[in-house]
Scaffold this motif. Structure first.
Motif, PDB file in Angstrom:
ATOM      1  N   LEU A 254     -44.085 -51.054 -48.285  1.00 48.64           N
ATOM      2  CA  LEU A 254     -44.139 -52.468 -48.605  1.00 48.64           C
ATOM      3  C   LEU A 254     -42.790 -53.070 -48.235  1.00 48.64           C
ATOM      4  CD1 LEU A 254     -45.876 -52.467 -52.128  1.00 48.64           C
ATOM      5  CD2 LEU A 254     -46.923 -52.805 -49.873  1.00 48.64           C
ATOM      6  N   ASP A 255     -42.795 -54.013 -47.303  1.00 48.98           N
ATOM      7  CA  ASP A 255     -41.578 -54.670 -46.835  1.00 48.98           C
ATOM      8  C   ASP A 255     -41.487 -56.035 -47.511  1.00 48.98           C
ATOM      9  OD1 ASP A 255     -39.838 -56.394 -45.316  1.00 48.98           O
ATOM     10  OD2 ASP A 255     -39.935 -54.945 -43.692  1.00 48.98           O
ATOM     11  N   PHE A 256     -40.439 -56.226 -48.310  1.00 50.17           N
ATOM     12  CA  PHE A 256     -40.280 -57.452 -49.090  1.00 50.17           C
ATOM     13  C   PHE A 256     -39.160 -58.352 -48.548  1.00 50.17           C
ATOM     14  CE2 PHE A 256     -41.991 -54.781 -52.756  1.00 50.17           C
ATOM     15  CZ  PHE A 256     -43.275 -55.306 -52.647  1.00 50.17           C
TER      16      PHE A 256
ATOM     17  N   LEU B 206     -52.704 -59.350 -51.409  1.00 47.47           N
ATOM     18  CA  LEU B 206     -51.908 -58.126 -51.298  1.00 47.47           C
ATOM     19  C   LEU B 206     -52.622 -56.972 -51.987  1.00 47.47           C
ATOM     20  CD1 LEU B 206     -49.447 -56.533 -50.423  1.00 47.47           C
ATOM     21  CD2 LEU B 206     -48.287 -57.324 -52.511  1.00 47.47           C
ATOM     22  N   HIS B 207     -53.179 -57.216 -53.155  1.00 46.08           N
ATOM     23  CA  HIS B 207     -53.920 -56.184 -53.884  1.00 46.08           C
ATOM     24  C   HIS B 207     -55.047 -55.647 -53.004  1.00 46.08           C
ATOM     25  CE1 HIS B 207     -56.366 -54.325 -57.026  1.00 46.08           C
ATOM     26  NE2 HIS B 207     -55.282 -54.343 -57.798  1.00 46.08           N
TER      27      HIS B 207
ATOM     28  N   ALA C  64     -50.163 -50.169 -56.475  1.00 45.11           N
ATOM     29  CA  ALA C  64     -50.000 -49.478 -55.189  1.00 45.11           C
ATOM     30  C   ALA C  64     -49.449 -48.074 -55.412  1.00 45.11           C
ATOM     31  CB  ALA C  64     -49.075 -50.280 -54.276  1.00 45.11           C
ATOM     32  N   TRP C  65     -48.468 -47.944 -56.310  1.00 42.02           N
ATOM     33  CA  TRP C  65     -47.898 -46.623 -56.607  1.00 42.02           C
ATOM     34  C   TRP C  65     -48.951 -45.712 -57.235  1.00 42.02           C
ATOM     35  CZ3 TRP C  65     -47.300 -44.494 -61.562  1.00 42.02           C
ATOM     36  CH2 TRP C  65     -46.642 -43.259 -61.589  1.00 42.02           C
ATOM     37  N   ARG C  66     -49.643 -46.227 -58.251  1.00 45.21           N
ATOM     38  CA  ARG C  66     -50.607 -45.415 -58.994  1.00 45.21           C
ATOM     39  C   ARG C  66     -51.780 -44.983 -58.098  1.00 45.21           C
ATOM     40  NH1 ARG C  66     -51.337 -47.786 -64.436  1.00 45.21           N
ATOM     41  NH2 ARG C  66     -49.577 -46.449 -64.838  1.00 45.21           N
ATOM     42  N   GLU C  67     -52.344 -45.918 -57.357  1.00 41.28           N
ATOM     43  CA  GLU C  67     -53.465 -45.582 -56.468  1.00 41.28           C
ATOM     44  C   GLU C  67     -52.991 -44.681 -55.329  1.00 41.28           C
ATOM     45  OE1 GLU C  67     -56.745 -46.263 -57.078  1.00 41.28           O
ATOM     46  OE2 GLU C  67     -55.861 -46.901 -58.977  1.00 41.28           O
TER      47      GLU C  67
END
Length: 132
Positions: free
Chosen positions: A58-60, A41-42, A77-80
């Protein structure tokens, strides 16, 4: 689609990327998002954000477990995303994930932008002072 597991009793992680809307790609995540399974995922998050879409979803819906490493991937994901101008959106978040996001303060973090000075620094830059 990538699958890896923590052990024989672990549910493998599944990652499916839908790029049918290039300005809002979707990553569907299923199974266990944990220390031993988070790498695919990363990597997908980094690949998607390399194109700097307007939003990343992102679908969880099929997520069954989340540990601190999985939480760190969400924060990554938020930070990048912030550094390239991409908004992170979470969809179909299970109740247990919502609770983890709330308890850890990540829900609040996801709802706010990075300070302008940090976002303007670009990907890979390190500020002189730590920020959340």
């Amino acid at each position: 689609m990538a699958s890896v597991g923590r052990g024989s009793e672990a549910t493998p992680l599944s990652v499916f990327v839908d790029r049918s809307d290039p300005d809002m790609p979707l990553i569907r995540v299923g199974g266990e998002l944990a220390y031993a399974t988070a790498a695919p995922l990363h990597a997908e998050v980094d690949r998607v954000l390399a194109d700097a879409p307007g939003a990343l979803v992102l679908d969880f819906a099929d997520l069954t477990f989340l540990d601190s490493t999985g939480l760190a991937v969400i924060v990554h994901a938020w930070r990048e995303g912030q550094s390239v101008g991409t908004t992170l959106r979470l969809r179909a978040v299970p109740r247990f994930v919502t609770a983890i996001l709330d308890i850890t303060g990540v829900a609040t973090l996801l709802g706010r932008p990075l300070p302008a000075t940090r976002a303007a620094m670009g990907p890979g830059s390190t500020p002189s002072a730590a920020t959340a």
